[in-house]
Design an enzyme around this catalytic site. Structure first.
Site, PDB file in Angstrom:
ATOM      1  N   GLU A  58       1.042  -1.204  -0.219  1.00 34.41           N
ATOM      2  CA  GLU A  58       0.522  -0.186   0.307  1.00 34.41           C
ATOM      3  C   GLU A  58       0.546   1.176  -0.040  1.00 34.41           C
ATOM      4  O   GLU A  58       1.102   1.696   1.219  1.00 34.41           O
ATOM      5  CB  GLU A  58      -1.057   0.277   1.364  1.00 34.41           C
ATOM      6  CG  GLU A  58      -1.752   1.154   1.724  1.00 34.41           C
ATOM      7  CD  GLU A  58      -2.850   1.340   2.095  1.00 34.41           C
ATOM      8  OE1 GLU A  58      -2.962   0.113   2.795  1.00 34.41           O
ATOM      9  OE2 GLU A  58      -3.366   2.277   2.676  1.00 34.41           O
TER      10      GLU A  58
ATOM     11  N   HIS B  59       2.090   5.195  -1.778  1.00 35.92           N
ATOM     12  CA  HIS B  59       1.122   5.797  -3.255  1.00 35.92           C
ATOM     13  C   HIS B  59       2.211   6.584  -3.890  1.00 35.92           C
ATOM     14  O   HIS B  59       3.004   6.882  -2.853  1.00 35.92           O
ATOM     15  CB  HIS B  59      -0.123   6.711  -1.792  1.00 35.92           C
ATOM     16  CG  HIS B  59      -1.201   5.292  -0.847  1.00 35.92           C
ATOM     17  ND1 HIS B  59      -1.681   4.545  -2.209  1.00 35.92           N
ATOM     18  CD2 HIS B  59      -1.111   5.579   0.177  1.00 35.92           C
ATOM     19  CE1 HIS B  59      -2.445   4.125  -1.022  1.00 35.92           C
ATOM     20  NE2 HIS B  59      -1.910   4.338   0.348  1.00 35.92           N
TER      21      HIS B  59
ATOM     22  N   HIS C 281      -9.487   1.068  -0.574  1.00 31.75           N
ATOM     23  CA  HIS C 281      -8.389   0.892   0.119  1.00 31.75           C
ATOM     24  C   HIS C 281      -9.686   2.314   0.429  1.00 31.75           C
ATOM     25  O   HIS C 281     -10.046   2.577  -0.263  1.00 31.75           O
ATOM     26  CB  HIS C 281      -7.936   2.081  -0.574  1.00 31.75           C
ATOM     27  CG  HIS C 281      -6.253   3.001   0.186  1.00 31.75           C
ATOM     28  ND1 HIS C 281      -6.763   4.443   0.222  1.00 31.75           N
ATOM     29  CD2 HIS C 281      -5.015   2.599   0.692  1.00 31.75           C
ATOM     30  CE1 HIS C 281      -5.758   5.122   0.535  1.00 31.75           C
ATOM     31  NE2 HIS C 281      -5.217   4.199   1.537  1.00 31.75           N
TER      32      HIS C 281
ATOM     33  N   ASP D 156       2.090   2.105   4.041  1.00 28.03           N
ATOM     34  CA  ASP D 156       1.507   3.626   3.876  1.00 28.03           C
ATOM     35  C   ASP D 156       2.032   4.588   3.243  1.00 28.03           C
ATOM     36  O   ASP D 156       1.674   5.534   3.692  1.00 28.03           O
ATOM     37  CB  ASP D 156       0.119   3.381   4.653  1.00 28.03           C
ATOM     38  CG  ASP D 156      -1.107   4.019   4.700  1.00 28.03           C
ATOM     39  OD1 ASP D 156      -1.049   4.634   2.806  1.00 28.03           O
ATOM     40  OD2 ASP D 156      -2.511   4.204   4.991  1.00 28.03           O
TER      41      ASP D 156
HETATM   42 ZN   LIG Z   1      -2.992   3.944   2.146  1.00 26.10          ZN
END
Ligand SMILES: [Zn+2]
Ligand SMILES: [Zn+2]
Ligand SMILES: [Zn+2]
Ligand SMILES: [Zn+2]
Lengths: 327, 327, 327, 327
Positions: free
Chosen positions: D8, D10, D164, D288
């Protein structure tokens, strides 16, 4: 975490320092030696740097227990306790004492414990496993009838008794073959101490003296993991398991009469396992200085994945309660 | 859970049945005796009632290992294995075999293992701890150089080796005093077996033969709980821990070369602890029938608070993979 | 385990019984209805059969909270509390009471709480989430300034406040789409209640009134699992997380001002997780009768793989301490 | 641990970067902005410094999902995916891609997913929760009949779908009052995403398309803790829990069709809880980034008190298997 209290913290006198030499490789011995002989100097700096407010001090291992002459053992214990009392007096805000005891002579041990608690202000005793009674390898564990008056005194004084490891005699260590690395903390310490604790339980000691509290180091010397199997065996044999003389299952005594510390066993997996088996009220922080580093113990403990509630209990308040250290 | 596979499941022949009598109180002996001598009758009913599809069978303890004459040991092992093969042939859908091995004679043991795997279709070996070499208490653990060719054969055959407990000889059991309740499953079994496993590791066996897989019962004989402390000690002594001849830390070998089973240790606290230490891929269901009840094992395991993913692995698929039982 | 104390145990009056009908399928409604209207008859038999010594009783949900007229809410709460007090008087050895409170009118709620504690002998309050203030969907959560005098009274009376779930209004439940199965205990209850608890924390309530104790059911409405992430977010936003008005991290208040119960969440995985996050001193046994079965709760709890020390605390002694139930 | 794979992670394009601004306080925005716009420069240095070998990249949130015009959403998704493919081509050894998808238009979403997987070599899709269909707050969750052909395509392509988080629309967020700190990762993200996942389950999607795999971040958005209660409720209502259209209990689908990652939830208590509930085969490492630091994630994970077996699976091999990343 600030304000931690540590229970299995050793020192040596010039007389006993040699007993620790076998536990260090040659290169480490000067460092270990100087750590053991220091009482209130570097030790306090280690404590300050790692959030340890109070240490309960005890003589190194096996020391008194390895003296195969009761009178000499009595004498050494007295002198070591007096020495420790003097050292503590230099920093009574940071140290309290565990009595060394000549368990070779149970009556003298009871008397010395009383003296240490009443006169020297000690908070309990720390004994290094079985005692040697002669030079032929005759040994004494403390589950026998002749130790009952000693335990009565422990109960009367309401102080915990720390059962600390020692190695088996060479003649009893054949199982280790030439694997000397299994002696000491790696394995033999835990086995020797766990069996001794189980003998105390199996003897019925805690039925006769339910107020006796035993402290085990190293997260309980593997006992928490093996607890179910100990009592399953008993159940299978019915009430008459050969030689088991206690009234209730082993686990009942472990939960009621025992405390365990984190000394020398800085692993969260075992700590969580101990919490699942014994509950956090029976677990207390310790480092096993100088054989382990205070910072290793503290860094691990302060970050271990337990609740903050349990961290406070294990790190401090359980010790306040069990040793009546509160103001 | 249906389809469970169980690994530590014992039978006896008329010749070996007497070895199990000391483990039962007199009142239980007839029941234990009949359970051991039954192979495919009541046993299948127990399995059906408790969701056990397959049992890997092994001779009772100590049997072959307690025979202080190599030739007799060789002979007994052969006959026991042949007997087992015949019994399995009656219900090949429900049973597979572990070979008994005369470890007193490593070459013969290698040969018998080869025969059992290749000719009898066995899936591994189960050995009851150290072997007695004579009647004076000379014992053999399997970490010594003379066993290396045996282990080479184990590696070649790609079958697991189950290291099953036995009691120490009386002369090596002085630590238990008169507490005979500590012998057998309560404590001595685990200590003896854990030390033997550690000797295998410390000898460097798994550096020489990385394909060797050892199975330990009883949720690992307390090793998962003590794992950190084993290697912490090594670290403190540096690379030169006395007598440690392996290249990597103990935990590396435990995670790579060992499997553990739930036999005789039906406690979720220890199971969760083992999962935290070893991971669920290394843990396999077992009951230890007839010394434990199949229903006790199954009821506990089927309801234990683990994930269903892990239940399937521990209960079945780990065994399918490790013993190549798949269709 | 004998002597358990259960905290989230509901009854209904003829006036409030209808509020529970939506939670039961038609076929179950007669059974649920009769369970709710029974106070001291079948209920005591259930308790006796399952080792529950004491139940703290509370009105069903949402009852008072769903009355969009403050005066009527005040009136209903009084009558329900008087009714409960009379019922408890029939078996004061087995029951104690939680007050229903008209939170629509904070001053009246404070007054009714005082009356319930001082005159009726109740041990706290149980409130079913937010209150409806009118028929247009205006709702009141209790983190606003106008509730501060109410909380001051809670602190003064030193009784816990049980924040019990209710469903969101339909206009606030669009996220659930046509998945009505997600309303009620499956998910919406927990979300609504957890957010309400977090609003109390974020409002700074516990800085102003550090003595206030909140009880959450269902093992904490998922808060123990999410605790770290709540405070990680705060840390990332610095001290200025938008709208967070409390002085310390969320976890500090959860550990100091909250208790959680096992009501309706009989799963050892979550219980162990809660012990790891909050410690066993903050967890209390409950069943959520009659929406859950007492036997389901008790059979699970009595056998859950926690230490006996923790079983006693969670099952009984934590409640004795927090509600001052001791003799 | 070296060789970790993170899922995850981004990035943003100039067009979508603004969507992330609300999640950062003003002082942090420049840093967050530059982290999001960097793809293969600083990002690789962070990976190198923290033992991350591979990142699966995805567009920031809500991006495509917040565009209330299907055609524009389709267009943005295509361009974002093309951009990502070009960036990945610079370092194909360190990055793989998740497709952004215009779920407002299920057929176009299916087509874009096919294109991304077949032509661009992407390994799955990452979608930011529900989609906005117009400017009046009409929203679309993906459990409805019109999405079934899309899921058929997901199943056919055999790639995971990462669900998500995003925030609820303001009109659906009344429960949070003025506590904006509860929006985003602190609480609202988890609730929104968990409910969406449960709707997918309850719709019967996984009965119709058992091959569909959903990935949830943040250790499962609190679902592991609440799992038992979800199904307990169903059981109480019988087979007919209102609106539940799946054949089996919720937990069955979670264990079979879901994977969870550690993104943004670096806490060992929750990780152990997830292992107890789901097993380590269903858990995958993620950070993340750039909302969380890679070093925070890695330092925590590398030292977490889990077995080394599980560390390898969660850190690497589960991802190799689920995304077919093996050589
Ligand atoms: Zn995220
Ligand atoms: Zn020590
Ligand atoms: Zn066995
Ligand atoms: Zn309730």
């Amino acid at each position: 975490m600030l304000g931690k209290i540590a229970l299995e913290e050793h020192f040596a006198t010039e007389e006993t320092i040699g007993d620790s030499q076998p536990y260090a490789p040659a290169a480490s011995w000067p460092e270990l030696r100087s750590r053991l002989l220091d009482i209130v100097d570097r030790r306090v700096r280690e404590m300050d740097a790692n959030g340890v407010e109070l240490m309960l001090l005890s003589l190194n291992s096996p020391a008194v227990q390895a003296i195969p002459h009761a009178a000499k053992a009595v004498d050494l214990a007295r002198r070591a306790n007096d020495f420790l009392a003097e050292e503590i007096a230099k920093r009574p805000d940071r140290f309290r004492g565990f009595a060394a005891l000549p368990m070779q002579h149970p009556e003298a041990a009871a008397e010395e414990l009383r003296r240490a608690v009443v006169e020297l202000g000690f908070v309990g005793a720390l004994v290094n496993g079985f005692s040697e009674l002669d030079e032929n390898g005759t040994t004494s564990h403390y589950d026998t009838e002749d130790h009952r008056p000693f335990w009565a005194e422990v109960e009367r004084l309401e102080v915990p008794f720390y059962l600390h490891p020692r190695n088996p005699l060479r003649q009893d260590a054949r199982v280790y073959g030439d694997h000397d690395w299994l002696l000491g903390p790696a394995w033999a310490f835990g086995h020797e101490t766990a069996v001794h604790a189980l003998r105390l339980i199996g003897s019925g000691l805690f039925d006769a003296h339910p107020g006796v509290r035993i402290v085990l180091g190293h997260l309980g010397e593997n006992l928490p993991y093996g607890l179910w199997r100990l009592d399953n065996h008993n159940a299978w044999h019915g009430q008459r398991a050969s030689g088991y003389r206690a009234r209730r299952p082993v686990a009942d005594y472990i939960l009621r009469n025992f405390l365990i510390t984190t000394s020398g066993n800085f692993t969260t997996q075992a700590l969580l396992s101990a919490i699942m088996s014994l509950g956090s009220d029976r677990i207390l922080f310790s480092t096993d200085w100088p054989f382990e580093n205070v910072d290793h113990a503290a860094h691990w403990f302060d970050a271990a994945s337990i609740s903050e509630t349990d961290r406070l209990k294990i790190g401090r308040t359980n010790a306040l309660r069990e040793f009546r250290l509160g103001g």
